[in-house]
Design an enzyme around this catalytic site. Structure first.
Site, PDB file in Angstrom:
ATOM      1  N   ARG A  36       0.832  -1.221   0.000  1.00 28.06           N
ATOM      2  CA  ARG A  36       0.000   0.000   0.000  1.00 28.06           C
ATOM      3  C   ARG A  36       0.859   1.261   0.000  1.00 28.06           C
ATOM      4  NH1 ARG A  36      -5.531  -0.887   3.485  1.00 28.06           N
ATOM      5  NH2 ARG A  36      -6.608  -1.733   1.697  1.00 28.06           N
ATOM      6  N   LYS A 197     -21.664 -13.724  -0.494  1.00 27.70           N
ATOM      7  CA  LYS A 197     -23.081 -13.379  -0.444  1.00 27.70           C
ATOM      8  C   LYS A 197     -23.627 -12.731  -1.703  1.00 27.70           C
ATOM      9  CE  LYS A 197     -23.465 -12.198   4.449  1.00 27.70           C
ATOM     10  NZ  LYS A 197     -23.506 -10.910   5.129  1.00 27.70           N
ATOM     11  N   GLY A 352      -9.913  -6.430  -2.397  1.00 22.79           N
ATOM     12  CA  GLY A 352     -10.358  -7.287  -1.303  1.00 22.79           C
ATOM     13  C   GLY A 352      -9.933  -8.736  -1.499  1.00 22.79           C
ATOM     14  N   GLY A 375     -13.929  -2.321  -0.968  1.00 21.53           N
ATOM     15  CA  GLY A 375     -15.227  -1.644  -0.939  1.00 21.53           C
ATOM     16  C   GLY A 375     -15.342  -0.598  -2.035  1.00 21.53           C
TER      17      GLY A 375
HETATM   18  P1  AMP Z   1     -16.650 -11.735  -0.585  1.00 21.44           P
HETATM   19  O1  AMP Z   1     -16.001 -10.919   0.496  1.00 21.44           O
HETATM   20  O2  AMP Z   1     -18.117 -11.604  -0.673  1.00 21.44           O
HETATM   21  O3  AMP Z   1     -15.944 -11.586  -1.906  1.00 21.44           O
HETATM   22  O4  AMP Z   1     -16.471 -13.242  -0.132  1.00 21.44           O
HETATM   23  C1  AMP Z   1     -15.235 -13.845  -0.051  1.00 21.44           C
HETATM   24  C2  AMP Z   1     -15.359 -15.080   0.763  1.00 21.44           C
HETATM   25  O5  AMP Z   1     -16.296 -15.953   0.170  1.00 21.44           O
HETATM   26  C3  AMP Z   1     -14.060 -15.838   0.851  1.00 21.44           C
HETATM   27  O6  AMP Z   1     -13.573 -15.768   2.154  1.00 21.44           O
HETATM   28  C4  AMP Z   1     -14.426 -17.249   0.451  1.00 21.44           C
HETATM   29  O7  AMP Z   1     -13.908 -18.212   1.333  1.00 21.44           O
HETATM   30  C5  AMP Z   1     -15.944 -17.255   0.533  1.00 21.44           C
HETATM   31  N1  AMP Z   1     -16.546 -18.262  -0.346  1.00 21.44           N
HETATM   32  C6  AMP Z   1     -16.310 -18.484  -1.641  1.00 21.44           C
HETATM   33  N2  AMP Z   1     -17.016 -19.527  -2.095  1.00 21.44           N
HETATM   34  C7  AMP Z   1     -17.718 -20.002  -1.069  1.00 21.44           C
HETATM   35  C8  AMP Z   1     -18.645 -21.082  -0.898  1.00 21.44           C
HETATM   36  N3  AMP Z   1     -18.952 -21.890  -1.914  1.00 21.44           N
HETATM   37  N4  AMP Z   1     -19.192 -21.267   0.319  1.00 21.44           N
HETATM   38  C9  AMP Z   1     -18.859 -20.464   1.352  1.00 21.44           C
HETATM   39  N5  AMP Z   1     -18.007 -19.417   1.254  1.00 21.44           N
HETATM   40  C10 AMP Z   1     -17.444 -19.188   0.060  1.00 21.44           C
END
Ligand code: AMP
Length: 395
Positions: A36, A197, A352, A375
């Site tokens: 960074r 999510k 991220g 973000g």
């Molecule tokens: P995000 O911050 O929404 O991009 O989510 C990232 C996180 O989603 C990571 O820590 C992954 O481990 C998790 N992730 C990815 N695929 C899956 C899955 N099939 N089930 C549960 N968590 C997941």
């Protein structure tokens, strides 16, 4: 997005305040990764070479408006000196006489580092009086902290009403690259969505559904879409309150001729800590298992969709990549994105977790750009106006 940049006459012999993001990982009294800090080198070199007196301002951790000695930026002076190869003077405040005096005493080629701006509660309230105090010793402001640009704080937004303001190189590059894959993408345009999510990605889908040629959906969010189509998903992640959104999105995509590709198979297990896995087709997920990565048929399907892509935006890992057993899908799609890039596509990776995964698996230099903001890159792709960027936009 095109932004207002500085040139020599804007900064020569002027006192310039530069908003950087020095919120680096720090433990055992040490900076664990100085990426960074290094990210701002080009902006700072340009300013110093143009004869400006440069002061750097940043947040560091979450002191919540109080002076917390463990979150003093004084602790990283050595790392900043090393990253830029310049003498750095630290001043234990970010406003007031001390700053004025330190600026006056600053020798040519030296940099001034100000104390953590979040030691003042007015910072995150975007207090106009505080912004005026921040700006008082300076002639101009340069915003280079893209990763903080989705926050309307005094040092990222309010200050721009006080001083003539310009975008630094990091902000310019982010605007150019994120703009290329979200505002005016070349077609075929493939959007890759994953992560935990659906709810985090709703606004990205809303903003980009019209523009995408194909949307590849993996990660935990895929199971809400699969369930919406009547597939069994066992114990996989599911947001029941987003099933309607998933159905409506699939419907809208059909109307618009946008292809949405969902997993054909998954790597399933009892849970993230499991040591045994099985590949199961999407119509055969056992009730007791959860899908934790995309399976080999899905990898093939996604890789094929990427071969002809001219622009690619990827936000969200396709499995629980932190665990070796569930990383293969993210690695294989990383490889497909790297190949498409080598064949001429513009590929941009949201910040991220996706950026961490891409770095961890060695794809950083094989894609066009990895965003510095988690973000902030998400909000940019949602089509939102970022408070630390929008005031610098050239129409
Ligand atoms: P995000 O911050 O929404 O991009 O989510 C990232 C996180 O989603 C990571 O820590 C992954 O481990 C998790 N992730 C990815 N695929 C899956 C899955 N099939 N089930 C549960 N968590 C997941």
């Amino acid at each position: 997005m095109k932004l207002k940049t500085f040139d020599f006459k804007d900064v020569e012999n002027k006192k310039i305040l530069v908003r950087v993001d020095f919120n680096v990982p720090f433990s055992d009294g040490k900076v664990q990764d100085d990426a960074r800090i290094r990210a701002h080198a080009s902006t700072i070199e340009k300013l110093v070479n143009a004869g400006a007196k440069v002061a750097l301002i940043s947040h560091f951790g979450r002191p919540k408006g109080k002076v917390v000695p463990g979150l003093s930026l004084g602790q990283i002076v050595g790392d900043v000196e090393k990253a830029y190869g310049r003498k750095v003077r630290f001043v234990g405040d970010c406003v007031g006489e001390k700053v004025q005096k330190a600026l006056d005493d600053l020798a040519k080629g030296e940099l001034l580092l100000l104390e953590n701006v979040r030691f003042y509660e007015e910072e995150q309230k975007n207090d106009p009086g505080f912004a005026a105090r921040l700006g008082k010793p300076f002639d101009a402001f340069v915003m280079d902290a893209f990763s903080a640009s989705h926050r309307a704080d005094a040092s990222t937004n309010g200050i721009m009403s006080v001083l003539p303001s310009f975008a630094g190189d990091v902000l310019v590059k982010e605007g150019e690259m994120l703009g290329a894959v979200s505002e005016s993408p070349l077609e075929p345009y493939v959007l890759i969505l994953g992560g935990g999510k659906v709810s985090d990605k709703i606004d990205v889908v809303g903003n980009l559904l019209d523009k995408a040629t194909t949307i590849l959906i993996g990660g935990g969010m895929a199971y809400t879409f699969l369930k919406a189509q009547g597939y069994p998903i066992g114990k996989s992640l599911c947001e029941s309150d987003r099933l309607d959104f998933a159905r409506a999105t699939l419907e809208k995509a059909k109307e618009k001729g946008v292809k949405i590709l969902l997993p054909l198979d998954s790597v399933a297990a009892d849970g993230v800590e499991a040591t045994e896995t099985a590949v199961v087709d999407s119509d055969a997920m056992p009730e007791s298992k959860m899908g934790l990565d995309i399976g080999p048929k899905t990898v093939k399907l996604f890789a094929e969709a990427l071969t002809s892509a001219k622009s690619i935006l990827w936000n969200g890992p396709l499995g629980v990549f932190e665990k070796k057993l569930f990383a293969a899908g993210t690695i294989a799609v990383g490889d497909a994105v790297a190949k498409a890039t080598a064949a001429g596509a513009i590929s941009v990776i949201g910040g991220g977790d996706t950026a961490s995964a891409i770095r961890q698996f060695g794809f950083e230099d094989k894609v066009s750009y990895v965003s510095t903001g988690g973000g902030a890159s998400l909000e940019y792709c949602e089509g939102k106006k970022l408070p630390g960027m929008a005031p610098l936009e050239l129409k």
